[in-house]
Design an enzyme around this catalytic site. Structure first.
Site, PDB file in Angstrom:
ATOM      1  CG  HIS A  59      -2.056  -1.150   1.288  1.00 25.43           C
ATOM      2  ND1 HIS A  59      -3.382  -0.833   0.675  1.00 25.43           N
ATOM      3  CD2 HIS A  59      -1.974  -2.432   1.594  1.00 25.43           C
ATOM      4  CE1 HIS A  59      -3.985  -1.970   0.867  1.00 25.43           C
ATOM      5  NE2 HIS A  59      -3.123  -2.994   1.270  1.00 25.43           N
ATOM      6  CG  ASN A 137      -8.030  -4.263   0.781  1.00 25.35           C
ATOM      7  OD1 ASN A 137      -7.486  -3.263   1.224  1.00 25.35           O
ATOM      8  ND2 ASN A 137      -7.461  -5.644   0.752  1.00 25.35           N
ATOM      9  CE1 TYR A 347      -2.240  -2.647   8.277  1.00 23.15           C
ATOM     10  CE2 TYR A 347      -2.803  -4.816   9.195  1.00 23.15           C
ATOM     11  CZ  TYR A 347      -2.797  -4.001   7.997  1.00 23.15           C
ATOM     12  OH  TYR A 347      -3.559  -4.551   6.905  1.00 23.15           O
TER      13      TYR A 347
HETATM   14  C1  HEM Z   1      -2.188 -11.259   7.283  1.00 24.88           C
HETATM   15  C2  HEM Z   1      -2.670 -10.390   6.490  1.00 24.88           C
HETATM   16  C3  HEM Z   1      -2.106  -8.941   6.727  1.00 24.88           C
HETATM   17  C4  HEM Z   1      -0.981  -8.443   6.867  1.00 24.88           C
HETATM   18  C5  HEM Z   1       0.150  -8.735   7.512  1.00 24.88           C
HETATM   19  C6  HEM Z   1      -0.940  -6.943   6.448  1.00 24.88           C
HETATM   20  C7  HEM Z   1       0.179  -6.169   6.812  1.00 24.88           C
HETATM   21  C8  HEM Z   1       0.165  -4.848   6.306  1.00 24.88           C
HETATM   22  C9  HEM Z   1       1.260  -3.939   6.438  1.00 24.88           C
HETATM   23  C10 HEM Z   1       2.804  -4.182   7.206  1.00 24.88           C
HETATM   24  C11 HEM Z   1       1.131  -2.844   6.082  1.00 24.88           C
HETATM   25  C12 HEM Z   1       1.829  -1.534   5.913  1.00 24.88           C
HETATM   26  C13 HEM Z   1       1.491  -0.535   6.931  1.00 24.88           C
HETATM   27  C14 HEM Z   1       2.383   0.837   7.001  1.00 24.88           C
HETATM   28  O1  HEM Z   1       3.633   0.828   6.720  1.00 24.88           O
HETATM   29  O2  HEM Z   1       1.727   1.547   7.725  1.00 24.88           O
HETATM   30  C15 HEM Z   1      -0.263  -2.969   5.484  1.00 24.88           C
HETATM   31  C16 HEM Z   1      -1.167  -1.843   5.017  1.00 24.88           C
HETATM   32  C17 HEM Z   1      -2.408  -2.011   4.661  1.00 24.88           C
HETATM   33  N1  HEM Z   1      -3.161  -2.984   4.808  1.00 24.88           N
HETATM   34 FE1  HEM Z   1      -2.419  -4.765   5.288  1.00 24.88          FE
HETATM   35  N2  HEM Z   1      -2.116  -6.710   5.768  1.00 24.88           N
HETATM   36  C18 HEM Z   1      -2.679  -7.809   5.663  1.00 24.88           C
HETATM   37  C19 HEM Z   1      -3.977  -8.087   5.151  1.00 24.88           C
HETATM   38  C20 HEM Z   1      -4.721  -7.124   4.778  1.00 24.88           C
HETATM   39  C21 HEM Z   1      -6.101  -7.078   4.467  1.00 24.88           C
HETATM   40  C22 HEM Z   1      -6.956  -8.345   4.381  1.00 24.88           C
HETATM   41  C23 HEM Z   1      -6.689  -5.691   4.314  1.00 24.88           C
HETATM   42  C24 HEM Z   1      -7.876  -5.292   3.908  1.00 24.88           C
HETATM   43  C25 HEM Z   1      -8.890  -5.564   4.590  1.00 24.88           C
HETATM   44  C26 HEM Z   1      -5.434  -4.750   4.342  1.00 24.88           C
HETATM   45  C27 HEM Z   1      -5.513  -3.517   4.098  1.00 24.88           C
HETATM   46  C28 HEM Z   1      -4.552  -2.562   4.239  1.00 24.88           C
HETATM   47  C29 HEM Z   1      -4.614  -1.254   3.902  1.00 24.88           C
HETATM   48  C30 HEM Z   1      -5.768  -0.560   3.387  1.00 24.88           C
HETATM   49  C31 HEM Z   1      -3.210  -0.918   4.299  1.00 24.88           C
HETATM   50  C32 HEM Z   1      -2.564   0.609   4.191  1.00 24.88           C
HETATM   51  C33 HEM Z   1      -2.825   1.623   5.251  1.00 24.88           C
HETATM   52  C34 HEM Z   1      -2.678   3.041   4.821  1.00 24.88           C
HETATM   53  O3  HEM Z   1      -2.883   3.434   4.167  1.00 24.88           O
HETATM   54  O4  HEM Z   1      -1.610   3.389   5.517  1.00 24.88           O
HETATM   55  N3  HEM Z   1      -4.356  -5.824   4.796  1.00 24.88           N
HETATM   56  N4  HEM Z   1      -0.798  -4.228   5.701  1.00 24.88           N
END
Ligand code: HEM
Length: 508
Positions: A59, A137, A347
């Protein structure tokens, strides 16, 4: 005074010293060499050298806007208090300030916003009880159902580690070994996989959460943000056309809509299910590769979100904002969903690395309430959290007047949990039923688009990968399998031609 007569403030360095000359380094004579005591230059250039924080591992490309949530004072037809004691929902018309960051997942910070990719839909609500983040999402399901697989699914989708190009063969190699991804793929390769922009898409919490009432009773909940602008998507051809001249069309669209006062709006709805395993369902309510049928678990409106203000600064806000699934307020809780637990660790872990241990002190992340903690110091500590009466006491408990535990807002939710400590997948996998149902309920043009996109991507894959994918598709829906196989020339059939493209943006 400027040349046109305007008053101008004077430049200083970060130490507050006035800068008299911002054009020339200090050198020996006009031709140099430069000297090392050039403090003003060294500070300026070394700060510039550090101007970028690491981009998000996923992202990375995103855009943020400010707005508010306004509660309807009901959950469907019922008082919110029946399900949750969270204060932001209780009163009709109550407004809670928020920020939303929309994003793509796979590309880097400057990558095109036209990619076929899920779109992030992360909301941070600054409630009177502290922050609530709903990190979702634009698609209602996900590729995997166990957090331990997240690095693998992302590696398969990210560029090849040797060629640094995204490679359909790697993607479908992984997906063909991961049958739970089939439902998500029927969304991602349909028109929904390229939203027209950020305003014309829904948002979904995806994982299952809980709401908890004053008695400590919980229900299972799924969150939906329904766009009031209508859903609009791009075909691959339209996306490519936009991408030829513009990499940030979706951010631009959102920014400009807000600037002209055309504030986008979404309605927050929840689906509610009694807490429990629900053996009568053919899926597990904790499985994020499944949707909950809306005729059985209706969408109940709880409020609306309006985005009405752009950022003042991209880096201070869009880049440094930090969302996490652990960030819940009283009256909202986790479910046992093992993806959600994994996400919740990930996160804040990455944010301590990406932004720094004191990322919660930054204005964009800080709650509107005053944090009162005994967490101290560390890199970039900007201030000491409010210490209460006695600044000498940075521990608890204390008889010297330090911070004391807060009173409970209601009874704790204390679910009974027992079972063997094990490594097992959910028993009701049912990987194909909802994928097939989605295919069968799509309008013809979307089915056509889905088949075209599968054939287009799989056409770049090795035959054994194609065959495995077609094998899965056949189990989702015989016709889907047949059409993709025909498009790939695997079975010599002409059924389901995928030749013509370029249909206009459609509402679906
Ligand atoms: C085990 C599954 C998942 C892991 C380990 C994971 C991990 C991460 C990580 C490490 C980030 C970066 C956060 C940052 O640097 O601030 C991120 C961002 C994000 N993830 Fe996940 N994620 C997972 C599943 C999902 C799912 C299922 C969704 C949707 C429902 C999702 C939606 C997002 C979104 C929207 C962001 C961006 C947040 C922003 O705009 O700063 N992720 N995720």
């Amino acid at each position: 005074m400027s040349e046109d007569g305007r008053e101008q403030s004077h430049l200083t360095n970060r130490q507050g010293h006035p800068v008299y000359d911002n054009q020339n380094q200090r050198t020996v004579g006009e031709r140099g060499p430069a000297t090392l005591e050039n403090y003003q230059f060294l500070e300026k250039i070394s700060h510039f050298d550090r101007e970028r924080i690491p981009e998000r591992v996923v992202h990375a490309r995103g855009f943020l806007a400010h707005g508010f949530f306004e509660a309807y004072g009901t959950i469907g037809d019922e008082p919110p208090s029946r399900y949750t004691r969270a204060k932001l929902f209780q009163e009709k018309g109550k407004r809670t300030p928020l920020v939303v960051r929309f994003s793509t997942v796979i590309g880097g910070r400057d990558s095109p916003e036209t990619a076929r990719d899920p779109r992030g839909f992360a909301v941070k609500l600054k409630t009177e009880d502290g922050n609530w983040d709903l990190v979702g999402n634009n698609l209602p399901v996900f590729f995997i159902r166990d957090a331990v697989k997240f690095p693998d699914v992302i590696h398969s989708l990210k560029p090849d580690p040797v060629t640094f190009r995204q490679d359909p063969n790697r993607i479908f190699d992984f997906m063909s070994m991961t049958p739970e991804s089939m439902h998500m793929l029927t969304w991602l390769f349909s028109p929904r996989g390229i939203p027209q922009d950020y305003r014309h898409m829904d948002g979904f919490g995806v994982n299952t959460y809980k709401m908890v009432n004053a008695e400590g009773e919980a229900v299972l909940v799924k969150y939906h943000w329904k766009t009031k602008q209508g859903i609009k998507s791009l075909t691959q051809a339209q996306a490519s056309e936009i991408q030829a001249t513009e990499l940030g069309h979706a951010s631009k669209d959102l920014f400009e809509a807000i600037e002209r006062g055309d504030y986008p709006e979404w309605e927050l709805c929840v689906q509610i299910m009694e807490d429990g395993e629900h053996p009568e369902l053919d899926f597990d309510p904790l499985d994020d590769t499944k949707t909950w049928p809306e005729d059985v678990f209706p969408l109940r409106p709880v409020g609306r979100m309006v985005l009405d203000r752009n950022v003042d600064n991209f880096y201070a806000e869009t880049e440094q904002v930090a969302f996490g699934t652990g960030v819940l307020v009283d009256g909202l809780d986790f479910s046992d969903d093992k993806m959600l637990v994994g996400r919740t660790f990930s996160y804040s872990d990455t944010q301590r690395h990406r932004v720094g241990p004191n990322y919660l002190q930054l204005p964009i992340n800080a709650p509107v309430t005053t944090p009162r903690t005994n967490q101290r110091d560390g890199q970039m500590a900007y201030h000491v959290d409010d210490t209460g009466e006695n600044p000498h006491v940075n521990y608890e408990p204390s008889s010297l007047g330090g911070l004391a535990e807060a009173p409970r807002a209601g009874r704790d939710h204390e679910p009974e949990i027992s079972g063997p400590l094990t490594r097992r997948t959910l028993s009701r996998t049912n990987d194909y039923a909802q994928a097939g149902e989605r295919y069968r309920t799509m309008p013809d043009d979307e089915r056509e688009d889905l088949v075209f996109n599968f054939v287009d991507f799989l056409g770049q894959c090795e035959e054994h990968v194609q065959e495995r994918m077609v094998g899965h598709f056949k189990q989702c829906d015989a016709e889907l399998g047949r059409r993709v196989a025909a498009g790939l020339g695997l079975e010599g059939s002409t059924n389901g031609s995928v030749a013509q493209r370029g249909v206009p943006a459609r509402a679906q």
